[in-house]
Design an enzyme around this catalytic site. Structure first.
Site, mmCIF file in Angstrom:
data_model
loop_
_atom_site.group_PDB
_atom_site.id
_atom_site.type_symbol
_atom_site.label_atom_id
_atom_site.label_comp_id
_atom_site.label_asym_id
_atom_site.label_seq_id
_atom_site.Cartn_x
_atom_site.Cartn_y
_atom_site.Cartn_z
ATOM 1 N NE ARG A 1 -2.371 1.750 3.774
ATOM 2 C CZ ARG A 1 -3.264 1.877 4.748
ATOM 3 N NH1 ARG A 1 -4.361 1.166 4.758
ATOM 4 N NH2 ARG A 1 -3.033 2.688 5.740
ATOM 5 N NE ARG B 1 -1.015 3.756 8.085
ATOM 6 C CZ ARG B 1 -2.208 3.407 8.571
ATOM 7 N NH1 ARG B 1 -3.309 3.737 7.920
ATOM 8 N NH2 ARG B 1 -2.314 2.720 9.688
ATOM 9 N NE ARG C 1 -1.527 -1.181 11.498
ATOM 10 C CZ ARG C 1 -1.472 -0.909 10.185
ATOM 11 N NH1 ARG C 1 -0.371 -1.164 9.484
ATOM 12 N NH2 ARG C 1 -2.505 -0.397 9.574
HETATM 13 P P1 AMP Z 1 -5.576 3.217 11.388
HETATM 14 O O1 AMP Z 1 -5.204 4.333 10.472
HETATM 15 O O2 AMP Z 1 -7.035 3.149 11.684
HETATM 16 O O3 AMP Z 1 -4.996 1.891 10.944
HETATM 17 O O4 AMP Z 1 -4.875 3.556 12.792
HETATM 18 C C1 AMP Z 1 -3.466 3.673 12.917
HETATM 19 C C2 AMP Z 1 -3.061 3.553 14.368
HETATM 20 O O5 AMP Z 1 -3.660 4.610 15.137
HETATM 21 C C3 AMP Z 1 -3.479 2.291 15.076
HETATM 22 O O6 AMP Z 1 -2.598 1.197 14.848
HETATM 23 C C4 AMP Z 1 -3.472 2.730 16.538
HETATM 24 O O7 AMP Z 1 -2.143 2.827 17.042
HETATM 25 C C5 AMP Z 1 -4.010 4.158 16.452
HETATM 26 N N1 AMP Z 1 -5.494 4.200 16.560
HETATM 27 C C6 AMP Z 1 -6.401 4.590 15.616
HETATM 28 N N2 AMP Z 1 -7.660 4.493 16.070
HETATM 29 C C7 AMP Z 1 -7.569 4.035 17.332
HETATM 30 C C8 AMP Z 1 -8.523 3.709 18.342
HETATM 31 N N3 AMP Z 1 -9.840 3.828 18.145
HETATM 32 N N4 AMP Z 1 -8.051 3.246 19.534
HETATM 33 C C9 AMP Z 1 -6.741 3.123 19.775
HETATM 34 N N5 AMP Z 1 -5.776 3.411 18.880
HETATM 35 C C10 AMP Z 1 -6.181 3.854 17.652
#
Ligand code: AMP
Length: 217
Positions: free
Chosen positions: A127, A160, A171
């Site tokens: 990605r 990223r 993750r």
């Molecule tokens: P994402 O872009 O949704 O994959 O989020 C990237 C990272 O942000 C995640 O791996 C977490 O470290 C943090 N993060 C995003 N949303 C949340 C949430 N609702 N609770 C806790 N950490 C979050």
């Protein structure tokens, strides 16, 4: 309509949220994007979140709940939104339910996208994001391409920091342990629409829209 978009990292939530946001004309709220912007701006929140995000761990519930309370309160009077990346724990889901009640928000649906683990790992390692418009692409789509197909920005693609193989595995494990149980929490409380994400972006989007239409009747 208020959509809670649920699914593992890499399942296509961000891509689908952007398309739905434009088709349904409702804002896309991505907690990941909010945190990445805070990291970029080096705010207090960003500095606190960065270390956890870089290793694929979750940012603490109280911090995330604070962000969502603020964001949804601003949107109280809007006719909808798409929440992407929240809730990610049962505690967040409970707090979100309280907030939905407090703000008297109606027409809330959970859309859960599923995909095979191998497909998820393949998508995440392959990605690239545009740092200007935040569109998401696969490396194959961008072969011999120098400007963003969506916004036209030059050389704006980046991988990223948490899209390395080691962090991706972390993750996914965090999703299985902390986030998947949220579906059990919703059992009997909210209708969950399951969508098979092992398909093209267009087909997945069509399936979501068709299900939402049935659901809103
Ligand atoms: P994402 O872009 O949704 O994959 O989020 C990237 C990272 O942000 C995640 O791996 C977490 O470290 C943090 N993060 C995003 N949303 C949340 C949430 N609702 N609770 C806790 N950490 C979050």
């Amino acid at each position: 309509m208020r959509i809670l978009l649920f699914g593992s990292p890499g399942v296509g939530k961000g891509t689908q949220a952007k398309i739905l946001s434009s088709k349904l004309n409702i804002p896309h709220i991505s907690t990941g994007d909010i945190l990445r912007q805070a990291v970029k701006d080096q705010t207090k929140l960003g500095m606190k979140a960065q270390a956890m995000m870089n290793v694929g761990e979750l940012v603490p519930d109280d911090v995330m709940i604070g962000i969502i309370k603020y964001t949804l309160s601003q949107l109280k009077c809007s006719n909808g939104f798409i929440l992407d990346g929240f809730p990610r724990t049962t505690v967040q889901a409970e707090e979100l339910d309280k907030l939905i009640e407090e703000l008297t928000l109606s027409n809330v649906v959970v859309v859960a996208i599923t995909a095979a683990k191998e497909e998820i790992i393949k998508r995440l390692t392959n990605r690239l994001d545009c740092k200007v418009c935040k569109s998401i692409f696969s490396k194959d789509e961008l072969e011999n391409v120098t400007s963003c197909p969506k916004c036209g920005a030059e050389s704006s693609f980046f991988q990223r920091e948490d899209d390395t193989e080691e962090v991706i595995k972390k993750r996914i494990n965090v999703f299985i342990e902390n986030t998947k149980p949220v579906l059990d929490y919703y059992k009997g409380k909210r209708e969950v629409i399951f969508i098979d994400g092992n398909d093209s972006v267009e087909n997945v989007n069509e399936k979501i829209l068709a299900e939402l239409k049935i659901h809103s009747k």
